[in-house]
Design an enzyme around this catalytic site. Structure first.
Site, PDB file in Angstrom:
ATOM      1  N   SER A 630       0.950  -1.262  -0.032  1.00  0.00           N
ATOM      2  CA  SER A 630      -0.031  -0.034  -0.155  1.00  0.00           C
ATOM      3  C   SER A 630       0.834   1.152   0.085  1.00  0.00           C
ATOM      4  O   SER A 630       1.588   1.283  -0.897  1.00  0.00           O
ATOM      5  CB  SER A 630      -1.075  -0.080   1.287  1.00  0.00           C
ATOM      6  OG  SER A 630      -1.851   0.825   0.970  1.00  0.00           O
ATOM      7  N   ASP A 714      -8.703  -5.237  -5.665  1.00  0.00           N
ATOM      8  CA  ASP A 714      -8.128  -3.986  -5.146  1.00  0.00           C
ATOM      9  C   ASP A 714      -8.625  -2.813  -5.520  1.00  0.00           C
ATOM     10  O   ASP A 714      -8.259  -2.415  -6.742  1.00  0.00           O
ATOM     11  CB  ASP A 714      -6.636  -4.019  -5.119  1.00  0.00           C
ATOM     12  CG  ASP A 714      -6.236  -3.068  -4.090  1.00  0.00           C
ATOM     13  OD1 ASP A 714      -6.726  -2.487  -3.615  1.00  0.00           O
ATOM     14  OD2 ASP A 714      -4.746  -2.941  -3.989  1.00  0.00           O
ATOM     15  N   HIS A 746      -7.117  -5.776  -1.379  1.00  0.00           N
ATOM     16  CA  HIS A 746      -6.044  -4.887  -1.140  1.00  0.00           C
ATOM     17  C   HIS A 746      -5.242  -5.989  -0.065  1.00  0.00           C
ATOM     18  O   HIS A 746      -3.944  -5.489   0.024  1.00  0.00           O
ATOM     19  CB  HIS A 746      -6.323  -3.626  -0.328  1.00  0.00           C
ATOM     20  CG  HIS A 746      -5.289  -2.506  -0.122  1.00  0.00           C
ATOM     21  ND1 HIS A 746      -4.646  -2.067  -1.431  1.00  0.00           N
ATOM     22  CD2 HIS A 746      -4.620  -2.067   0.752  1.00  0.00           C
ATOM     23  CE1 HIS A 746      -3.715  -1.191  -0.936  1.00  0.00           C
ATOM     24  NE2 HIS A 746      -3.834  -1.155   0.376  1.00  0.00           N
TER      25      HIS A 746
END
Length: 770
Positions: A630, A714, A746
């Site tokens: 991320s 995601d 994600h």
């Protein structure tokens, strides 16, 4: 010439001159042919030899699933005679314990949830209810473990009855079930048979029961202006048309990992009563509190009833949190509000009690003894999901007050003591998830008392008679989740032993230590050091972990995804820096990353790596790998473009990382992340704010090998970001590999995908550090 003729000539040993000439020609042609085959095989040999070095061995695959083949991890590991270094397979085999609830009358027993994965192949899971007597430490598994069956969200409805959600229904849908407890559970020899209370055509997603056991709240995903039955009817008709077209007039189009196709989590309130068979049944028609409103409660994607709903002391009022989903503003606003409903009125009318604040107000908690006293968590900065949460108190018509207004800690959770005179508070503090007790709530000079200060403690259940005693779940970097009993600061004990056999058969790091250094702005920055499980007597390669968020931290907590032990047990030293922007170090430290994506954290990581290599001399700084997800993946791309840092790593690992900030600004679902962190501006208002720290602008500087990982579902960091990263690497001719997980969001949630994830990541690390 046939093979038969040739065989005859060879056996006979004689031939005429013409035949000898033909044989000579045949032999020469055969040699030329075989030589050609050999030469032609060289590229094939080289290809497969290269492939064997560049690709990891095939990861494990699921075996056939036998739904009745129940075996606990304790039974499995008790039979093993060998020791092994801990890995992700062991991690996923661990039992996951949660939701401890003390007996509501005497507090002498506790019920909790235990999630188990199929042993030994992880092909399926089951979650069951467990009971433990706190005086004898005897445990009983109350509900039968069946692979694919998940019990959840349990509540004591009285001293002898539990209600909970489960997909044990014949329909396979999640419904409400009741469990009647016998007089003595100590003598229980078999599983208890749950009684199904509801039979709706839709799943029930959330559950809450009032203290009197007279009312119940549950949620279903319905179309905002349709009942449960009408929603089901519409869904069936839509499925018959074969149409697969999505139409949108506003945001969200999709959220987290789902497209927003119209159905909403709506809370339904219903009255309860026992029938002549001692079974609870609905004595009124469930009323949809949000009927006709295009909004969710609990909120998506992670809201739940336990946090976001509350019944008042009498059970006659209901409070809930909801988003303002009716317009596209939901995509760039963090505004949540708390509404209350008078359940004694003929028609349920929701009254907003926090609409004067356009930041987040959430997690209402009615006092257990005073009807009109309500506490909740509130932020003050609109559009900033990581703003500090403070405690607000409403007492009837009195002015609202802020509790601990000068406290520089963000409150993560609130639990009332049974007498309504104190609160137990869950707080992130210097990368530990700790518990405080706060008394004298209306005093401006009150000081909270810290009860638990290390590891990660949560899910508190307060004793009904001893208001200083509670059970809770606890985990740390060196200990997976267990249920604990807190009697006093000097009397704390673990109650559960489900994972002891497994942990006794694996080797992993027993040490997780904090270290500090002077980081950006000459301020103290902290990090974690976890040494290799095989010791520090020889030089070890480094796994340099970079967390996401970015307003997050590497906590002293166990993880089933990014697990420190899964790296350290494979011979790596682990360093994890909580750079500027991390939470739990005060709000100013968290806020410092705003508009500084590529500066302060980057500097902290540089200085932190230098400090770690100096302080822990056994680490081989020439064999370092940087890994991030991320925002951590963003930082991997940012590092790749800055040789002063990228050259310190042999290779990089990027999971779901940001590549192009301009594209991200228009493709992510929760726009407030990008807009706030860029400095509270949109991309069209201030393009430079998004270009200033944009990794795509530095691709020309990339040199280091990179493994790129991305999930197809995601929607926070859409997969085009990962694909673009891999494309850039390939176009630059840099050694690289793309691991694409089409069904993951994600995170990597599926157990087999998780094993493949570690299989690929560790192979990549070993390849470049060996």
């Amino acid at each position: 010439m046939s093979a038969t003729d040739t065989d005859y000539l060879i056996r006979d040993g004689t031939a005429d001159p013409e035949t000898k000439s033909k044989l000579k020609k045949f032999a020469i042609l055969s040699v030329i042919f075989l030589l050609g085959v050999a030469i032609g095989s060289i590229p094939v040999y080289v290809y497969f030899t290269h492939r064997s070095h560049s690709n990891p061995p095939n990861p494990p695959t699921p075996s056939a699933w036998n739904s009745s083949d129940y075996q606990s991890n304790s039974d499995y590991y008790e039979k093993l005679v060998t020791m092994d270094y801990f890995n992700q397979t062991h991690n996923l085999r661990l039992d996951r314990l949660s939701s401890p609830c003390l007996h509501p009358s005497d507090g002498q027993s506790v019920i909790y949830l235990r999630k188990q994965y199929h042993m030994p192949d992880l092909n399926g899971s089951t979650t069951t209810l467990h009971w433990m007597d706190l005086q004898t430490n005897q445990t009983k598994q109350l509900t039968q473990p069946i692979w694919g069956i998940e019990d959840q969200q349990l509540f004591w409805i009285d001293a002898k009855t539990i209600v909970f959600l489960s997909n044990r229904a014949i329909s396979g849908l999640t419904q409400i079930f009741q469990l009647n407890l016998p007089e003595s559970l100590l003598n229980l020899r078999d599983y208890l048979e749950p009684i199904q209370i509801t039979d709706y055509p839709l799943d029930i997603d959330n559950l809450l029961v009032n203290r009197q056991g007279t009312r119940l709240a549950f949620s279903c995903q319905v179309y905002s202006n349709l009942t449960i039955e009408e929603t089901n009817y519409r869904m069936k008709n839509e499925s018959k048309t074969g149409e697969n077209v999505y139409k949108f007039d506003k945001l969200f189009i999709r959220h987290w990992d789902q497209f927003m196709l119209g159905r909403r989590h709506h809370p339904f309130i219903v009255s309860l009563q026992r029938n002549s068979k001692n079974i609870f049944e609905f004595s009124s028609k469930p009323q949809d509190v949000l009927f006709g409103i295009d909004s969710d409660s609990p909120t998506r994607p992670f809201g739940d009833a336990k946090a976001q709903w509350s019944f008042s002391a009498s059970g006659n009022s209901f409070a809930y949190t909801r988003q303002h989903d009716e317009t596209s503003t939901v995509a760039w606003s963090t505004n949540l509000d708390i509404y209350t409903v008078d359940l004694t009125a003929m028609n349920y009318i929701s009254v907003c009690v926090t609409c004067d604040n356009i930041a987040a107000d959430t997690d209402p908690r009615y006092s257990p003894v005073e009807e009109h006293v309500l506490v909740y968590r509130a932020q003050s900065v609109p559009g900033y999901e990581s703003d500090q949460f403070k405690i607000k108190l409403i007492n009837g018509s009195n002015p609202r007050m802020t509790i601990l207004n000068d406290w520089d800690r963000s409150v993560n959770g609130l639990v009332w003591a049974k007498d309504g005179q104190s609160l137990f508070i869950e707080v992130g503090e210097e990368a530990e998830n700790v518990i405080y007790k706060l008394s004298a709530l209306t005093s401006t000079s009150t000081t909270p008392l810290r009860l638990l200060s290390t590891g990660s403690s949560r899910d508190i259940s307060i004793h009904p008679l001893n208001l200083d005693m509670f059970v809770y779940t606890y985990d740390s970097i060196t200990e997976p989740s267990n249920i604990y009993l807190f009697s006093s600061p000097i009397s704390i004990r673990s109650l559960t032993t489900h994972n002891e056999k497994l942990l006794s058969k694996v080797r992993m790091s027993k040490v997780a230590e904090k270290f500090s250094f002077f980081g950006a702005k000459n301020e103290t920055v902290w990090g974690w050091h976890i040494p290799p499980a095989n010791g520090t007597n020889q030089k070890a390669p480094l796994a340099f972990l970079i967390h996401g968020g970015p307003q997050n931290s590497w906590y002293n907590a166990w993880s089933y995804r990014w697990n420190y032990q899964a790296f350290s047990s494979q011979g790596y030293a682990v360093i994890a820096i909580n750079f500027h922007g991390s939470d739990s170090y005060g709000q100013n430290f968290t806020d410092s990353i705003t508009g500084e994506y590529g500066t302060l954290p980057f500097e902290d990581l540089q200085l932190g790596l230098t400090a770690a290599l100096k302080q822990f001399s056994y680490i081989d700084g020439n064999r370092s790998i940087a890994l991030g997800a991320s925002y951590g993946g963003y930082m991997i791309n940012w590092i790749a473009g800055h040789p002063e840092m990228s050259q310190r790593f042999r290779a990089l690992v990027n999971h779901d990382g940001l590549f192009d900030m301009r594209a991200m600004a228009y493709s992510t679902e929760e726009l407030w992340f990008a807009e706030h962190d860029a400095g509270n501006v949109t991309q069209f208002q201030n393009p430079e704010a998004y270009e200033k720290f944009n990794p795509v602008n530095y691709v020309a500087n990339w040199t280091q090998p990179m493994l790129v990982i991305h999930g197809g579902h995601d929607y926070r960091v859409p997969d085009a970001q990962g694909i673009s990263t891999f494309t850039a690497l390939q176009r630059r001719g840099i050694p690289s590999r793309l691991l694409y997980l089409p069904n993951e969001n994600h995170w990597t949630v599926n157990p087999f995908n998780s094993i493949v994830w570690y299989h690929e990541v560790l192979h990549w690390m070993n390849q470049w550090t060996s």
